[in-house]
Write an enzyme that holds these catalytic residues in place. Structure first.
Site, short mmCIF file in Angstrom:
data_model
loop_
_atom_site.label_atom_id
_atom_site.label_comp_id
_atom_site.label_asym_id
_atom_site.label_seq_id
_atom_site.Cartn_x
_atom_site.Cartn_y
_atom_site.Cartn_z
N THR A 75 55.32 34.12 123.06
CA THR A 75 56.50 34.94 122.80
C THR A 75 57.69 34.49 123.64
OG1 THR A 75 55.63 36.54 124.39
CG2 THR A 75 55.24 36.98 122.03
N GLU B 133 52.16 34.99 117.18
CA GLU B 133 52.83 35.03 118.48
C GLU B 133 51.85 35.57 119.52
OE1 GLU B 133 55.76 34.11 119.55
OE2 GLU B 133 56.99 33.79 117.75
#
Length: 256
Positions: A36, A99
Site C-alpha cells: 500500500t 494491495e
C-alpha cells in the site's frame, strides 16, 4: 453497485467506485501484488474506496490477516497504472490486484507479518484455482513497471509463496563475483541478456547496448528473484537465476 458477494470466502466487502469492465479479456490470467505504501492500512483502504483517488484494487490484505474485497474479480480494478508484461500494456484488464498493507520504502518499509502472508497465500490460491492462473503469472508491481514502482519490494517473501504453491521461483545463486555485464557494455552478450529478460516477460528493448533502462529492468528482476543485492548489474548470480527460471517454465509457455 451497492454491494456484492465476495469471491473469496471470509473476505469482508467494502465497495470501491473505481472499476470498469475488463477490455479484451473475459477473465483475469494474472495476479499482481502491491504494497500500500501508506502510513496506515485504514488510510490505504479508505483511499482505494474514494472516487477522487481514481485507484482501486480487488483486495487489500491487512497486517492482521483481514482480507477486504473492493472490486469483483470479474471487473477491472485500477491498480497497475502504466505497465507492460509480455507485450501487453493493459495489465488492469488481465489481472487481479492485491494491495498488501505495508508502509513501504517511503514510510518505514518493514517485514510482512506471518499472519498477513498466510492470508495472502490463501487468497492467491483461491484466485489461481478460480481462474487457472499460471505460476509465472503471479507478479509484483515492480515487475510490470520497472523503475516506476518498487513494490511489494525486496522484503516480500516470494520464496515462501512458491513453497506454498503460489508463484514461480528458483533458489537464487549466491550474489557476488565479478559483473558479467554492466553499463556501457555492448554486443551479443548484452543482446542475449535483454532477450532472456524479454522472453521471461519484462518490457525491455533489445538493443545490444547496456543502457540505463536495461539496468532498471535488471534491478526489478533482482528485487523479485535475487533480492540480496539490487544494483542493476548483471553479475553471474543474476544471469544464472534468470537462465534457470526460463528453464523451469513449462514447455508450452515457451512456445506462446
Amino acid at each position: 453497485m451497492s454491494g456484492f458477494s465476495p469471491d473469496h470466502d471470509g473476505a469482508e466487502v467494502r465497495v470501491s467506485p473505481n472499476f470498469g469492465p475488463r477490455a479484451g479479456a473475459s477473465r483475469p490470467d494474472m495476479i499482481l501484488l502491491h504494497y500500500t505504501g501508506m502510513r496506515t492500512g485504514e488510510g490505504a483502504e479508505a483511499w482505494l474506496c474514494t472516487a477522487e483517488s481514481q485507484v482501486s484494487s480487488h483486495y487489500i490484505v491487512h497486517e492482521d490477516g483481514r482480507v477486504v474485497q473492493m472490486v469483483r474479480e470479474s471487473d477491472r480494478a485500477w491498480h497497475a497504472g502504466k505497465s507492460v508484461w509480455r507485450g501487453a500494456s493493459d495489465i488492469n484488464s488481465l489481472s487481479v490486484g492485491i494491495e498488501i498493507v505495508n508502509p513501504g520504502h517511503e514510510f518505514g518499509y518493514r517485514a510482512f507479518p506471518s499472519r498477513q502472508i498466510a492470508a495472502v497465500i490463501g487468497l492467491c490460491r483461491g484466485i489461481v484455482a478460480r481462474h487457472g492462473i499460471r505460476a509465472e503469472r503471479v507478479l509484483g508491481h515492480s515487475d510490470v513497471a520497472p523503475g516506476r514502482k518498487v513494490d511489494p519490494g525486496e522484503r516480500f517473501p516470494w520464496r515462501k509463496l512458491a513453497e506454498a504453491g503460489v508463484g514461480h521461483f528458483v533458489a537464487p545463486a549466491r550474489a557476488g563475483g565479478k559483473p558479467v555485464l554492466g553499463p556501457g557494455d555492448r554486443g551479443d552478450a548484452v543482446e542475449q541478456l535483454q532477450s532472456m529478460l524479454s522472453l521471461y516477460g519484462y518490457g525491455i528493448d533489445i538493443t545490444g547496448a547496456f543502457d540505463p533502462p536495461t539496468g532498471v529492468v535488471i534491478a526489478a528482476f533482482q528485487r523479485h528473484f535475487r533480492p540480496r543485492r539490487i544494483d542493476g548489474i548483471a553479475d553471474r548470480s543474476t544471469v544464472d537465476t534468470l537462465r534457470r527460471l526460463l528453464e523451469a517454465l513449462p514447455n508450452d509457455r515457451m512456445l506462446d
